[in-house]
Design a protein around this motif. Structure first.
Motif, short mmCIF file in Angstrom:
data_model
loop_
_atom_site.label_atom_id
_atom_site.label_comp_id
_atom_site.label_asym_id
_atom_site.label_seq_id
_atom_site.Cartn_x
_atom_site.Cartn_y
_atom_site.Cartn_z
N GLN A 6 60.96 -17.63 -20.09
CA GLN A 6 61.78 -16.68 -20.86
C GLN A 6 61.08 -15.33 -20.97
N LEU A 7 59.76 -15.33 -21.21
CA LEU A 7 59.06 -14.04 -21.36
C LEU A 7 59.03 -13.29 -20.03
N TYR A 8 58.79 -14.00 -18.93
CA TYR A 8 58.80 -13.32 -17.63
C TYR A 8 60.19 -12.76 -17.33
N GLN A 9 61.22 -13.47 -17.73
CA GLN A 9 62.57 -12.97 -17.49
C GLN A 9 62.82 -11.70 -18.30
N GLU A 10 62.42 -11.72 -19.56
CA GLU A 10 62.64 -10.54 -20.40
C GLU A 10 61.86 -9.33 -19.88
N PHE A 28 56.62 -8.75 -8.61
CA PHE A 28 55.73 -9.87 -8.94
C PHE A 28 56.35 -10.76 -10.00
N TYR A 29 56.91 -10.17 -11.05
CA TYR A 29 57.48 -10.97 -12.13
C TYR A 29 58.75 -11.69 -11.68
N MET A 30 59.57 -11.05 -10.87
CA MET A 30 60.82 -11.71 -10.46
C MET A 30 60.54 -12.90 -9.54
N ASN A 31 59.40 -12.87 -8.86
CA ASN A 31 59.08 -13.96 -7.95
C ASN A 31 58.22 -15.05 -8.58
N THR A 32 57.37 -14.67 -9.54
CA THR A 32 56.46 -15.68 -10.12
C THR A 32 56.99 -16.29 -11.40
N GLY A 33 57.87 -15.58 -12.10
CA GLY A 33 58.38 -16.09 -13.38
C GLY A 33 58.95 -17.49 -13.31
N PRO A 34 59.80 -17.81 -12.34
CA PRO A 34 60.40 -19.15 -12.30
C PRO A 34 59.46 -20.24 -11.81
N LEU A 92 63.07 -7.85 -16.54
CA LEU A 92 64.21 -6.94 -16.67
C LEU A 92 63.77 -5.56 -17.15
N ILE A 93 62.76 -5.52 -18.01
CA ILE A 93 62.26 -4.23 -18.45
C ILE A 93 61.56 -3.50 -17.31
N GLU A 94 60.90 -4.24 -16.43
CA GLU A 94 60.28 -3.58 -15.28
C GLU A 94 61.35 -2.96 -14.38
N GLU A 95 62.52 -3.56 -14.29
CA GLU A 95 63.64 -2.92 -13.58
C GLU A 95 63.97 -1.58 -14.22
N GLU A 96 63.99 -1.56 -15.55
CA GLU A 96 64.23 -0.30 -16.26
C GLU A 96 63.15 0.72 -15.94
#
Length: 400
Positions: free
Chosen positions: A224-228, A209-215, A231-235
């Motif tokens: 910037q917050l969605y990008q950060e 959801f974040y990788m698709n909606t952030g941009p 990446l943590i959700e990937e972790e």
């Protein structure tokens, strides 16, 4: 008497196809719904997406055309279920409002799982992760006030507190330190398998959801917050997926997926407050019972084993969305300074952790910290929802 999905045949697969009118469900009312109804919807969307992706992966590794066709038939119904579930979310909610609901799911779902998990090592994995989701909720809630000038209590409705957890900037670790030890499929409690699959699926959907909606945001601070946090959700997905025993066969994983869907639809049917949504959970449960029977047949044919050997003899107690305020405050007070090292946990920063921090930050503030700086500049204070008193860690109490 417990409910054993293996004893029920459900709706025959050839009667499960729905037309457009049946699929076009009315969304919930975001201003009047139970926040935990929205949480159940978000959870089941993640569960269905994982079921679909897993089925695709199995099909890509299977040369048997009959199996590929059987998987395709069930998968199409799963895709219809996913559309119905996800389309229950209202289009009137902004992306950021839905994001805050996603983080409420992550907090109260993971906290409940941590409370119920029988294995100490797995319990620690959930306790560690939930303190990071808790901080994400706090950061997005402040971004929500900055951008939309609204307060997150309209979404979480006093059920989940909003205050600092483990600071988001401290979540960035060397990838090798996100890999945990898996449970042992031959001895693990069946409930542990359901927990791992559930939390992994929910975190995977949050990552997607974040990788698709952030941009889609115009505001630089939001992007910037969605990008950060993306990446943590990937972790987090790495953290939770590594708990699953890789020695499970494809067929064992297939029946685990279907059994877990039965477990969750049954749980949510039992606890749902919205009659319209409850009816969907009940319908989907009866569909999943047939999907489980189909998966069990494939396991018998291709794995040579009886599914009852690996599945729980009956469903455990229902998974419940409920406030976890006291439990979370206890974790914050006790575990806020933990990080990972290898497959374990330590309280001191180590070389790999510090190198990752330096590489990402480059001497600058993280987006998650810049959000808080801007909120203090514009509003003169942070946004918090501390219903149970002051923050349990003195250093993280709001500045006067």
């Amino acid at each position: 008497m417990g409910f054993n999905p293996l004893d029920h045949s459900g709706i025959p697969l050839d009667r499960q196809l729905r037309n457009w009118r049946e699929l076009n469900v009315a969304p919930i009312d975001p201003d009047h719904c139970d926040p935990y109804t929205r949480c159940r919807i978000i959870t089941m969307n993640g569960i269905e997406v994982e079921a679909i992706l897993f089925s695709h992966q199995l099909a890509r590794h299977c040369p048997d055309m009959d199996v590929k066709r059987r998987l395709a038939s069930t998968r199409y119904i799963e895709a219809q279920q996913q559309k119905v579930v996800n389309w229950l979310l209202p289009g009137t909610s902004s992306v950021l409002e839905t994001t805050i609901a996603y983080e409420q799911v992550a907090v109260d779902l993971t906290a409940w799982v941590a409370r119920m998990e029988p294995d100490p090592y797995l319990k620690q994995a959930y306790q560690f992760g939930v303190l990071e989701d808790f901080d994400h909720l706090y950061r997005y809630a402040n971004l929500y006030e900055i951008i939309e000038h609204r307060k997150a209590e309209s979404i979480v409705d006093q059920l989940t507190e909003v205050m600092p957890g483990r600071p988001t900037r401290m979540h960035h670790r060397d990838p090798v330190d996100n890999v945990r030890e898996p449970y042992d499929r031959s001895s693990a409690n069946p409930l542990s398998k359901l927990h791992a699959l559930t939390v992994m699926s929910a975190e995977q959907q949050t990552m997607n959801f974040y990788m698709n909606t952030g941009p889609t945001y115009i505001e630089p601070i939001a992007r910037q917050l969605y990008q950060e946090i993306g990446l943590i959700e990937e972790e987090h997905v790495t953290h939770y997926e590594s708990l699953v025993d890789p020695g499970e066969t494809w067929w064992e994983q297939l029946v685990n997926h279907e059994y877990n869907e039965c477990y969750l639809y049954h749980s949510f049917m039992e606890t749902e407050s919205d009659p319209k949504v409850k009816a969907i959970w009940e319908l989907h449960l009866n569909m999943e019972l047939a999907h489980l029977q189909e998966a069990c047949d494939l396991m018998r044919r291709h794995d040579g084993r009886e599914p009852r050997e690996v599945l729980a003899p009956e469903l455990p107690n229902v998974l419940t969305f409920e406030p976890n305020k006291g439990y979370l405050r206890g974790l914050i007070a006790d575990q806020l300074d933990l990080t990972t090292l290898g497959a374990g946990y330590v309280r001191e920063a180590h070389e790999r952790f510090e190198a990752m921090q330096e590489a990402l930050m480059g001497g600058e503030a993280a987006p998650s910290d810049r959000v808080m700086e801007r909120q203090r500049e514009e509003a003169g204070r942070e946004y918090r929802l501390e219903t149970e008193g002051e923050h349990p860690v003195a250093a993280l109490r709001e500045r006067g």
